[in-house]
Scaffold this motif. Structure first.
Motif, PDB file in Angstrom:
ATOM      1  N   ALA A   1      36.251  17.777  51.792  1.00 47.26           N
ATOM      2  CA  ALA A   1      35.906  19.106  52.310  1.00 47.26           C
ATOM      3  C   ALA A   1      37.122  20.023  52.260  1.00 47.26           C
ATOM      4  N   GLY A   2      38.280  19.522  52.639  1.00 48.82           N
ATOM      5  CA  GLY A   2      39.510  20.303  52.567  1.00 48.82           C
ATOM      6  C   GLY A   2      39.810  20.724  51.139  1.00 48.82           C
ATOM      7  N   ALA A   3      39.626  19.816  50.203  1.00 49.52           N
ATOM      8  CA  ALA A   3      39.863  20.120  48.790  1.00 49.52           C
ATOM      9  C   ALA A   3      38.899  21.193  48.294  1.00 49.52           C
ATOM     10  N   LEU A   4      37.646  21.093  48.697  1.00 42.18           N
ATOM     11  CA  LEU A   4      36.648  22.075  48.267  1.00 42.18           C
ATOM     12  C   LEU A   4      36.951  23.462  48.817  1.00 42.18           C
ATOM     13  N   LEU A   5      37.411  23.527  50.050  1.00 44.40           N
ATOM     14  CA  LEU A   5      37.597  24.812  50.731  1.00 44.40           C
ATOM     15  C   LEU A   5      39.046  25.318  50.722  1.00 44.40           C
ATOM     16  N   HIS A   6      39.951  24.613  50.088  1.00 45.44           N
ATOM     17  CA  HIS A   6      41.387  24.910  50.199  1.00 45.44           C
ATOM     18  C   HIS A   6      41.775  26.314  49.741  1.00 45.44           C
ATOM     19  N   ASP A   7      41.049  26.885  48.809  1.00 46.20           N
ATOM     20  CA  ASP A   7      41.379  28.224  48.303  1.00 46.20           C
ATOM     21  C   ASP A   7      40.389  29.287  48.755  1.00 46.20           C
ATOM     22  N   LEU A   8      39.600  28.973  49.758  1.00 49.31           N
ATOM     23  CA  LEU A   8      38.582  29.915  50.216  1.00 49.31           C
ATOM     24  C   LEU A   8      39.172  31.235  50.687  1.00 49.31           C
ATOM     25  N   GLY A   9      40.416  31.230  51.094  1.00 46.24           N
ATOM     26  CA  GLY A   9      41.061  32.444  51.584  1.00 46.24           C
ATOM     27  C   GLY A   9      41.615  33.352  50.505  1.00 46.24           C
ATOM     28  N   ASP A  10      41.498  32.972  49.239  1.00 50.80           N
ATOM     29  CA  ASP A  10      42.097  33.756  48.154  1.00 50.80           C
ATOM     30  C   ASP A  10      41.696  35.226  48.163  1.00 50.80           C
ATOM     31  N   GLU A  11      40.447  35.501  48.409  1.00 48.53           N
ATOM     32  CA  GLU A  11      39.973  36.891  48.350  1.00 48.53           C
ATOM     33  C   GLU A  11      40.503  37.750  49.490  1.00 48.53           C
ATOM     34  N   LEU A  12      40.477  37.216  50.695  1.00 55.91           N
ATOM     35  CA  LEU A  12      40.801  38.014  51.876  1.00 55.91           C
ATOM     36  C   LEU A  12      42.246  37.895  52.335  1.00 55.91           C
ATOM     37  N   ALA A  13      42.911  36.818  51.934  1.00 57.26           N
ATOM     38  CA  ALA A  13      44.281  36.593  52.387  1.00 57.26           C
ATOM     39  C   ALA A  13      45.124  36.068  51.214  1.00 57.26           C
ATOM     40  N   PRO A  14      45.334  36.885  50.196  1.00 60.52           N
ATOM     41  CA  PRO A  14      46.002  36.374  48.998  1.00 60.52           C
ATOM     42  C   PRO A  14      47.417  35.875  49.242  1.00 60.52           C
ATOM     43  N   TYR A  15      48.091  36.341  50.263  1.00 60.72           N
ATOM     44  CA  TYR A  15      49.463  35.908  50.522  1.00 60.72           C
ATOM     45  C   TYR A  15      49.566  34.812  51.572  1.00 60.72           C
ATOM     46  N   ASN A  16      48.462  34.500  52.207  1.00 60.47           N
ATOM     47  CA  ASN A  16      48.440  33.370  53.149  1.00 60.47           C
ATOM     48  C   ASN A  16      47.072  32.691  53.125  1.00 60.47           C
ATOM     49  N   HIS A  17      46.551  32.518  51.910  1.00 59.22           N
ATOM     50  CA  HIS A  17      45.225  31.918  51.756  1.00 59.22           C
ATOM     51  C   HIS A  17      45.159  30.510  52.324  1.00 59.22           C
ATOM     52  N   SER A  18      46.263  29.786  52.240  1.00 60.44           N
ATOM     53  CA  SER A  18      46.279  28.408  52.746  1.00 60.44           C
ATOM     54  C   SER A  18      46.005  28.370  54.246  1.00 60.44           C
ATOM     55  N   GLN A  19      46.634  29.281  54.974  1.00 61.73           N
ATOM     56  CA  GLN A  19      46.470  29.308  56.421  1.00 61.73           C
ATOM     57  C   GLN A  19      45.044  29.698  56.813  1.00 61.73           C
ATOM     58  N   LEU A  20      44.447  30.617  56.060  1.00 63.44           N
ATOM     59  CA  LEU A  20      43.070  31.018  56.362  1.00 63.44           C
ATOM     60  C   LEU A  20      42.119  29.841  56.149  1.00 63.44           C
ATOM     61  N   ALA A  21      42.256  29.160  55.030  1.00 66.54           N
ATOM     62  CA  ALA A  21      41.389  28.005  54.760  1.00 66.54           C
ATOM     63  C   ALA A  21      41.581  26.922  55.828  1.00 66.54           C
ATOM     64  N   ALA A  22      42.831  26.685  56.214  1.00 65.02           N
ATOM     65  CA  ALA A  22      43.100  25.671  57.241  1.00 65.02           C
ATOM     66  C   ALA A  22      42.442  26.039  58.565  1.00 65.02           C
ATOM     67  N   SER A  23      42.436  27.315  58.902  1.00 64.71           N
ATOM     68  CA  SER A  23      41.803  27.753  60.147  1.00 64.71           C
ATOM     69  C   SER A  23      40.303  27.511  60.132  1.00 64.71           C
ATOM     70  N   ILE A  24      39.692  27.646  58.968  1.00 57.31           N
ATOM     71  CA  ILE A  24      38.242  27.432  58.851  1.00 57.31           C
ATOM     72  C   ILE A  24      37.894  25.970  59.079  1.00 57.31           C
ATOM     73  N   ILE A  25      38.669  25.066  58.505  1.00 53.89           N
ATOM     74  CA  ILE A  25      38.317  23.644  58.599  1.00 53.89           C
ATOM     75  C   ILE A  25      38.826  22.963  59.868  1.00 53.89           C
ATOM     76  N   ARG A  26      39.805  23.548  60.516  1.00 48.80           N
ATOM     77  CA  ARG A  26      40.502  22.908  61.644  1.00 48.80           C
ATOM     78  C   ARG A  26      39.591  22.306  62.723  1.00 48.80           C
ATOM     79  N   PRO A  27      38.527  22.958  63.162  1.00 48.27           N
ATOM     80  CA  PRO A  27      37.723  22.351  64.231  1.00 48.27           C
ATOM     81  C   PRO A  27      36.926  21.121  63.806  1.00 48.27           C
ATOM     82  N   TYR A  28      36.877  20.830  62.491  1.00 45.47           N
ATOM     83  CA  TYR A  28      35.928  19.830  61.996  1.00 45.47           C
ATOM     84  C   TYR A  28      36.551  18.644  61.282  1.00 45.47           C
TER      85      TYR A  28
END
Length: 193
Positions: free
Chosen positions: A75-102
């Motif tokens: 799941a982390g691998a699938l979603l790891h770049d999900l932040g590219d569109e909205l957070a191009p300079y910190n996309h990693s942190q955005l994706a991590a925030s999405i998966i963190r509760p799960y």
């Protein structure tokens, strides 16, 4: 549509907050559907690669799956770049925030830091330090992030790779995101210092 009575949160009643809690719970049932749509949106973003960002994400997850990774890491691998569109300079942190509760904390840490760790492949072309990641050398998940980047992420720009469809990963996403958020039995301990 029901609405709360307040215009400022401090004026809310118990009934207002019970209503909001019920509405939020119902809304959150659609999280995987929204994640699937966000992944589909990666089909038309950030050009220049030989594959779309969606194909890259699918390949990254497929490589993790083929490597025997567990649901959390896939799941982390699938979603790891999900932040590219909205957070191009910190996309990693955005994706991590999405998966963190799960997912377990290790996967969150790996996704959060993968952008920095990926610099080992290209930073030297820009006069930057490709080994900036070494400031985490003593971190217990340092090697996990190196492995994620090397085996899954950096290798997943191949138009000839047999890439599964997004539908292939939907059951996995539904399993992972149906967990109780922040369940200590799932996420374990928070990130080590």
């Amino acid at each position: 549509m029901q609405q709360v009575s307040f215009r400022q949160m401090k004026d809310g009643t118990r009934e207002d907050y019970v209503l909001l809690d019920e509405l939020e719970e119902a809304f959150n049932q659609g999280l995987v559907d929204r994640l699937m749509q966000a992944l589909r949106n990666l089909e038309n973003t950030l050009s220049g690669y030989q594959v779309s960002r969606l194909e890259h994400s699918l390949q990254t997850a497929a490589r993790a799956e083929a490597d025997g990774a567990d649901d959390d890491m896939i799941a982390g691998a699938l979603l790891h770049d999900l932040g590219d569109e909205l957070a191009p300079y910190n996309h990693s942190q955005l994706a991590a925030s999405i998966i963190r509760p799960y997912v377990r904390a290790e996967v969150t840490w790996v996704v959060r830091h993968h952008g920095l760790f990926q610099k080992v492949y290209y930073a030297h072309h820009f006069g930057e330090d490709p080994y900036e990641r070494d400031r985490y050398r003593d971190h217990p998940w340092y090697q996990s992030c190196i492995d994620f980047c090397e085996r899954y992420d950096q290798a997943s720009f191949d138009p000839d790779y047999p890439t599964p469809t997004l539908d292939h990963f939907e059951p996995l996403l539904r399993r992972v995101f149906s967990r109780a958020p922040f369940d200590p039995a799932v996420i374990g301990q928070e990130e080590p210092a």
